[in-house]
Design an enzyme around this catalytic site. Structure first.
Site, PDB file in Angstrom:
ATOM      1  N   CYS A  74       0.837  -1.202   0.000  1.00 31.28           N
ATOM      2  CA  CYS A  74       0.000   0.000   0.000  1.00 31.28           C
ATOM      3  C   CYS A  74       0.877   1.259   0.000  1.00 31.28           C
ATOM      4  CB  CYS A  74      -0.991  -0.047   1.166  1.00 31.28           C
ATOM      5  SG  CYS A  74      -2.343   1.139   1.016  1.00 31.28           S
ATOM      6  N   HIS A 161      -3.704  -5.097   0.517  1.00 31.27           N
ATOM      7  CA  HIS A 161      -3.190  -5.647   1.773  1.00 31.27           C
ATOM      8  C   HIS A 161      -3.307  -7.168   1.769  1.00 31.27           C
ATOM      9  CE1 HIS A 161      -2.510  -1.899   3.955  1.00 31.27           C
ATOM     10  NE2 HIS A 161      -3.511  -1.434   3.225  1.00 31.27           N
ATOM     11  N   GLU A 163      -2.019  -9.219   3.689  1.00 34.09           N
ATOM     12  CA  GLU A 163      -1.956  -9.768   5.045  1.00 34.09           C
ATOM     13  C   GLU A 163      -3.311  -9.869   5.737  1.00 34.09           C
ATOM     14  OE1 GLU A 163      -1.385  -5.339   5.230  1.00 34.09           O
ATOM     15  OE2 GLU A 163      -0.556  -6.932   4.008  1.00 34.09           O
TER      16      GLU A 163
END
Length: 183
Positions: A74, A161, A163
């Site tokens: 990001c 993202h 994660e």
């Protein structure tokens, strides 16, 4: 294998750390003001997300001075583009959103990942123009440069993202990055 996560005050940086730890990597969440010299022995870096390009500490130095694989997430993706001469600007759609990303270029970062995935985006800005020496790896209907990589160095950036739970194949992407760091 030692991969550190650079903390840029983003809400998901701890999840990157946890993902790497769960994949068996020696990892640490480190402040973005950490001196470059203290990062010389890492095998890779993740430049985490955050709220502002103005609060990225020494990240520009890490990108310019460290010769290790790096992935920007990001804000880290945007910073990488800016540091190497690309352009960052307001995105067409800000805030939190589920996004369909299309992988447009084969790359080891996306090994074993389908050509279209659903990911979680949380950003106001985006890379508008690739830096010289980089190529686009992925796109979406709302962002033309969802992922990029340097043509010669192991430098990667993704706008989303991986994660977070909502992003498909996020663990696989981090696993692939670990493999890149082993080379």
């Amino acid at each position: 294998m030692k991969i550190y996560v650079i903390y840029n005050y983003g809400q998901y940086n701890h999840l990157i750390h946890r993902t790497l730890r769960d994949l068996g990597v020696e990892t640490k969440l480190v402040e973005n003001t950490t001196p470059v010299e203290q990062l010389k022995d890492v095998d890779g870096l993740v430049i985490g997300g955050g709220p502002s390009l103005d609060r990225t500490g020494n990240c520009e130095l890490y990108l310019k001075e460290l010769d290790v694989p790096m992935i920007g997430i990001c804000l880290g993706h945007q910073l990488m583009a800016k540091v190497f001469g690309g352009e960052v600007g307001k995105g067409s759609m800000g805030g939190y959103s589920e996004v369909k990303v299309r992988i447009v270029e084969d790359d080891e970062l996306f090994e074993g990942i389908p050509r279209e995935i659903t990911v979680w985006a949380s950003h106001m800005d985006e890379v508008k123009k690739l830096p010289e020496g980089f190529k686009r790896l992925a796109e979406s209907d709302i962002c033309k440069i969802e992922a990029m990589r340097h043509e010669k160095k192991p430098l990667y950036g993704v706008q989303w993202h991986p994660e977070v739970y909502h992003s498909q194949f996020g663990v696989e992407l981090y696993r692939n990055f670990i493999e890149i760091c082993k080379k």
